[in-house]
Design a protein around this motif. Structure first.
Motif, mmCIF file in Angstrom:
data_model
loop_
_atom_site.group_PDB
_atom_site.id
_atom_site.type_symbol
_atom_site.label_atom_id
_atom_site.label_comp_id
_atom_site.label_asym_id
_atom_site.label_seq_id
_atom_site.Cartn_x
_atom_site.Cartn_y
_atom_site.Cartn_z
ATOM 1 N N ASN A 128 8.136 36.775 -58.043
ATOM 2 C CA ASN A 128 8.815 36.104 -56.662
ATOM 3 C C ASN A 128 8.451 34.581 -56.791
ATOM 4 O OD1 ASN A 128 6.532 35.776 -55.220
ATOM 5 N ND2 ASN A 128 6.498 37.516 -54.533
ATOM 6 N N GLU A 129 8.909 33.884 -56.172
ATOM 7 C CA GLU A 129 8.735 32.390 -56.162
ATOM 8 C C GLU A 129 7.263 31.930 -55.869
ATOM 9 O OE1 GLU A 129 11.344 29.792 -53.585
ATOM 10 O OE2 GLU A 129 13.090 30.731 -54.307
ATOM 11 N N SER A 263 7.664 41.029 -57.687
ATOM 12 C CA SER A 263 8.735 41.524 -56.925
ATOM 13 C C SER A 263 10.160 40.724 -56.892
ATOM 14 C CB SER A 263 8.109 41.634 -55.371
ATOM 15 O OG SER A 263 7.880 40.552 -54.985
ATOM 16 N N LYS A 264 10.530 40.185 -57.975
ATOM 17 C CA LYS A 264 11.545 39.517 -57.850
ATOM 18 C C LYS A 264 13.007 40.403 -57.740
ATOM 19 C CE LYS A 264 14.370 35.957 -60.542
ATOM 20 N NZ LYS A 264 14.370 35.269 -61.716
ATOM 21 N N TYR A 265 12.795 41.594 -58.227
ATOM 22 C CA TYR A 265 13.996 42.424 -58.431
ATOM 23 C C TYR A 265 13.788 43.791 -57.527
ATOM 24 C CZ TYR A 265 15.449 39.406 -62.216
ATOM 25 O OH TYR A 265 15.849 38.099 -62.895
#
Length: 502
Positions: A128-129, A263-265
């Motif tokens: 994640n960012e 946890s981007k996807y």
């Protein structure tokens, strides 16, 4: 200060149309030099990186080698996000370091690509960012990462298998990481004795249900000491690259925070349920690192070969040989001269093909898109052909230069670098098997589609497998019995891919 602001903006924008983009700041004279923003003239990035790595050595301990990489990271010449933002720099850095391999072996090159491609690249792909932003902090602090994927049961010839488990504890809001048995130990993990962080691939289980392999970023060492529950041991002395630490790793009830999941996807929701945030499967994006790695490995094999031929020709150009008339040099012997000419011709062909694949993949990286199936096949072809042709050409060269090839400083003593290239990021045989399987799938739907030479080999393979099955063999046994045809089909596919380009 306005001049400084303008230069800084231009350096941050960089150039995406050249392999030698603008440098962010002044050139450091060597690894470890301070890297300060200034209003000095803008330097050639490629030359800056070359100068920063010119004093690399292999006659050092793996701890000293790791410290060199920490110092190189701190120069900020190559950032963890450059694989997305400035992919040309990423690939150019790998090419530059590969030129050292003839003299110093594969150790530092592998250490570098593990950190930047596998560790940082995976965080960039599926983090994640906030997790991606952490890459800048790791770099500023000189923290190194390793990539815990390969397991003992999943060697280079068996493909990808992940038995390491990670269970989500909804009550504690933590994960529990475990190595269930000896064959699930992470194996041949480069930088395993010096890394501060690791990205570990494990089978995620939520409420007892497997969700498949997912990536997690975790502390590996704190203040130089292994995190509780982690056990490592040395893989042993190698023929080359002993300045690189390689370890097997075991995890025994290692507790990780919920935030460790990249946890981007996909992620674990507040209700403890597994949530998919995109149609993209996390593991597919992790596979992107194999594509970038295959390009980098293919280019490294070409650079190693180019440098070995260069050094050898410098010797043979100066080595006088006996003749009844004139003063010929070793390079003029017909068979050796023929190899030099053949090598130049073949390098030109592969250089163009690899360059085209790099440019196409760079666009995908910038856009955050997966490569097309055509590009995936082209990248597999890059990796196989660059490595296998380099092994062949370097071996043949060795046979023609006499006792020079026995000398410790000739470069031939580090040829196992090419063997490392052969099994890195997908063994050549595994990639060829996949190309053949994919071609057979197309043939099964349309037996007349494609080029005639491939159709002939498909028919031969299907017939041979059918005969084996009739004799009681399983499908896998039948496939294995036709291995020569399998690889012949793969060669035909790769020849077509090269002809068609990307």
């Amino acid at each position: 200060w306005l001049h400084l602001l303008f230069l800084t903006m231009m350096m941050r924008l960089g150039s995406v149309s050249s392999r030698i983009p603008l440098l962010r700041s002044a050139i450091p004279p060597r690894i470890g030099a301070a890297f300060n923003f200034s209003a000095e003239p803008v330097f050639d990035w490629s030359q800056a990186f070359t100068d920063a790595t010119e004093e690399l050595q292999s006659d050092v301990t793996f701890q000293e080698s790791a410290e060199r990489l920490r110092r190189l990271c701190k120069t900020d010449l190559l950032r963890g996000t450059d694989l997305r933002d400035e992919p040309e720099r990423f690939f150019e850095a790998h090419r530059i370091l590969a030129r050292h391999a003839v003299t110093h072996g594969p150790g530092f090159w592998i250490r570098f690509t593990v950190h930047y491609n596998l560790f940082a690249g995976t965080i960039l792909a599926v983090g994640n960012e906030d997790q991606v932003d952490d890459l800048a902090n790791y770099q500023a602090e000189g923290k190194l990462g390793c990539f815990s994927l390969t397991e003992k049961l999943a060697g280079v010839q068996s493909g990808l298998v992940v038995q390491t488990t990670i269970d989500y504890d909804d009550e504690k809001k933590t994960f529990n990481l475990n190595t269930p048995n000896e064959v699930a130990r992470k194996n041949w993990i480069s930088q395993g004795f010096t890394a501060d962080k690791t990205v570990v691939l494990a089978d995620l289980r939520v409420k007892g249900e497997s969700k498949g392999p997912h990536a997690f970023v975790m502390d590996f060492r704190k203040d130089g000491k292994l995190v509780d529950g982690i056990v490592v041991d040395d893989m042993g002395k190698k023929t080359v690259g002993n300045d690189l630490d390689n370890a097997w790793i075991q995890f025994d009830n290692v507790e990780l925070p919920k935030s460790s999941m990249l946890s981007k996807y996909a992620e674990i929701g507040e209700d403890g349920e597994y949530m998919v945030k995109s149609k993209v499967r996390p593991f597919d994006m992790i596979g992107q690192r194999l594509y970038t790695g295959r390009i980098a490995v293919g280019q490294a094999a070409l650079e190693y070969r180019r440098q070995l031929f260069k050094q050898t020709k410098e010797y043979s150009d100066s080595k006088r040989t006996f003749a009844f008339s004139g003063e010929p040099v070793l390079s003029e012997i017909p068979q050796l001269n023929a190899i030099y000419l053949e090598n130049e011709e073949k390098l030109a062909v592969l250089d163009k093909f690899v360059g085209d694949c790099e440019a196409a993949l760079a666009e995908c990286l910038r856009k955050g898109e997966p490569p097309s199936s055509q590009l995936v096949d082209a990248i597999a072809t890059v990796k196989v052909k660059c490595v296998e042709e380099s092994i062949d050409m370097c071996h043949r060269l060795k046979q023609e230069v006499g006792s020079f090839a026995l000398m410790a400083d000739s470069g031939f003593n580090t040829m196992d670098f090419l063997n490392c290239c052969k099994f890195a990021e997908g063994d050549s045989r595994i990639l060829m098997s996949k190309l053949a399987r994919d071609r057979i799938k197309v043939f099964s739907k349309d037996a007349k589609a494609g080029h005639e030479d491939e159709i002939v080999l498909c028919k031969q393979l299907v017939a041979g497998m059918g005969k084996a099955v009739e004799g009681g063999a399983s499908k896998q046994e039948a496939w294995d019995s036709e291995w020569r045809t399998v690889y012949a089909l793969a060669e035909a596919v790769m020849a077509r891919v090269q002809r068609e380009g990307v």
